[in-house]
Design an enzyme around this catalytic site. Structure first.
Site, PDB file in Angstrom:
ATOM      1  N   GLU A 170       0.167   2.884  -2.071  1.00 25.83           N
ATOM      2  CA  GLU A 170       0.663   4.009  -1.263  1.00 25.83           C
ATOM      3  C   GLU A 170       0.285   5.367  -1.853  1.00 25.83           C
ATOM      4  OE1 GLU A 170       4.818   3.154  -0.581  1.00 25.83           O
ATOM      5  OE2 GLU A 170       4.344   1.224   0.358  1.00 25.83           O
ATOM      6  N   ASN A 211      -3.531  -0.559  -1.793  1.00 29.34           N
ATOM      7  CA  ASN A 211      -2.626  -1.150  -0.802  1.00 29.34           C
ATOM      8  C   ASN A 211      -1.771  -0.057  -0.169  1.00 29.34           C
ATOM      9  OD1 ASN A 211      -1.431  -3.729   0.258  1.00 29.34           O
ATOM     10  ND2 ASN A 211       0.408  -3.007  -0.785  1.00 29.34           N
ATOM     11  N   HIS A 247       3.407  -3.420   8.092  1.00 32.80           N
ATOM     12  CA  HIS A 247       4.821  -3.376   8.479  1.00 32.80           C
ATOM     13  C   HIS A 247       4.873  -2.744   9.869  1.00 32.80           C
ATOM     14  CE1 HIS A 247       6.380  -4.644   4.620  1.00 32.80           C
ATOM     15  NE2 HIS A 247       5.700  -3.694   3.990  1.00 32.80           N
ATOM     16  N   GLU A 276       1.563  -7.449   3.680  1.00 33.83           N
ATOM     17  CA  GLU A 276       3.029  -7.367   3.704  1.00 33.83           C
ATOM     18  C   GLU A 276       3.539  -7.450   5.141  1.00 33.83           C
ATOM     19  OE1 GLU A 276       4.614  -4.073   1.459  1.00 33.83           O
ATOM     20  OE2 GLU A 276       3.015  -4.166  -0.042  1.00 33.83           O
ATOM     21  N   ASP A 278       5.252  -7.831   8.558  1.00 29.26           N
ATOM     22  CA  ASP A 278       6.443  -8.157   9.334  1.00 29.26           C
ATOM     23  C   ASP A 278       6.403  -7.334  10.618  1.00 29.26           C
ATOM     24  OD1 ASP A 278       7.296  -5.644   8.245  1.00 29.26           O
ATOM     25  OD2 ASP A 278       8.552  -6.635   6.763  1.00 29.26           O
TER      26      ASP A 278
END
Length: 356
Positions: A170, A211, A247, A276, A278
């Site tokens: 990030e 990432n 996400h 990651e 979801d």
């Protein structure tokens, strides 16, 4: 309570709420009929992904490893594991120069027992840092030495035991500018190349990734990573891949350019991965929302399969029972392919269909 889960919830809340992603009233999910699970003897998600030369993984965290029903599925459906918190700085170097590998080792040992690989996460992040690091001012030379020592110690400890590292996590804002972290403000943008070089020196065989979230679609933030990746490759910096956290939230629409975006990074000679995943929704969950969620999981997986150098998919834990979403986004949840009772949802079957 000061648990690893509460710390990640607080940290991610600050990051993602600042990005303007949290909305929705509080509500309760309603039970829905589960999709049919894989029958005994049928291929798992990992088996199906392997046929395409990909992996299919899940994040996990240490507190839930006492849940035997949970660990049974974790150990059987997936061939790649990511520790959600156990390798972050607050856990691994709680006091300066004093290292604690307990949590990370537990997950690495579990993965080894289950014949799984590990995506190690994460070496350099602005969040979940120990107080000793954030409570004082550092000169550039001091902080550079601290960062090099930490990266070297951790990567050496796990040398030969992990598949890859999310080296820097990030690093950019939504507009494509560098995030004003302790690292950037003190060391400048060169800290990213330094971190990659130090990680490579400590373990030349681990794959090294940058990432981030909200880079699935083309746009200012993913463009910033594209420019940086080109620069790093041109300079001979050891960068192997870009991790797209993915996400996602139903209310904001599907990132329709994800396949094109994965492909352009591949053309730079980089691996890509969905790291990651979801797909949250505003509660209550309904059959319609769960069907749409299933389509998104199917489409994300298909996008990875369509791009040769997209190496795999990791969901950010596999069950709503241990999802970080409800605590960070009040009124949202039901984000994962298994529900809170470890029953597979339509998204699980959609993943199987995509991988077939």
């Amino acid at each position: 309570m000061p648990t690893a889960r509460s710390r990640i919830v607080g940290a991610l809340a600050a990051v993602l709420v600042a990005a303007g992603l949290a909305t929705g009233p509080a509500a309760q999910a309603v039970p829905t009929a589960p999709a049919a699970p894989a029958q005994a003897g049928q291929p798992t998600l990992a088996d199906l992904a392997e046929r395409h030369g990909r992996y299919f993984g899940s994040a996990t965290d240490n507190p839930e490893l006492t849940d035997t029903a949970y660990t049974k599925i974790l150990g059987s459906e997936f061939d790649m594991i990511t520790p959600g918190n156990g390798m972050k700085w607050y856990a691994t170097e709680p006091q300066q120069g004093v290292f604690d590998w307990t949590s990370g080792d537990e997950i690495v040992n579990l993965a080894r027992k289950n014949h799984q690989k590990v995506r190690a996460h994460t070496l350099v992040w602005h969040s979940q840092l120990p107080d000793w690091l954030t409570s004082r001012q550092w000169t550039a030379s001091e902080l550079r030495a601290v960062l090099k020592k930490h990266i070297t110690a951790e990567v050496r400890h796990y040398r030969g035991k992990v598949y890859s590292w999310d080296v820097v996590n990030e690093a950019f804002e939504e507009d494509g500018s560098y995030r004003e972290t302790i690292w950037y403000k003190t060391l400048g943008p060169g800290y990213i190349a330094d971190a990659l070089r130090w990680a490579h020196q400590a373990d030349p065989h681990a794959k090294l990734y940058l990432n981030d979230y909200n880079i699935e679609a083309t746009g200012p933030k993913s463009d910033a990573y594209y420019r940086l990746a080109k620069e790093l490759k041109a300079q001979g910096v050891p960068l192997d891949g870009i991790g797209f956290q993915a996400h996602l939230a139903l209310q904001y629409g599907y990132p329709t350019t994800v396949e094109d975006n994965l492909r352009r990074f591949s053309r730079l000679g980089l691996d890509t991965a969905l790291t990651e995943v979801d797909v949250r929704m505003q509660l209550p969950a309904t059959e319609e929302k769960l069907a749409e969620q299933a389509t998104w999981y199917r489409d994300l997986t298909a996008a990875c399969l369509a791009v040769r150098r997209c190496v795999g998919v990791t969901i950010w834990d596999y069950t709503d029972k241990y999802s970080w979403i409800p605590a960070v986004f009040p009124g949202e949840g039901a984000a994962l392919p298994w529900d809170e009772d470890l029953r597979p949802k339509p998204a699980y079957q959609a993943l199987r269909e995509a991988l077939r």
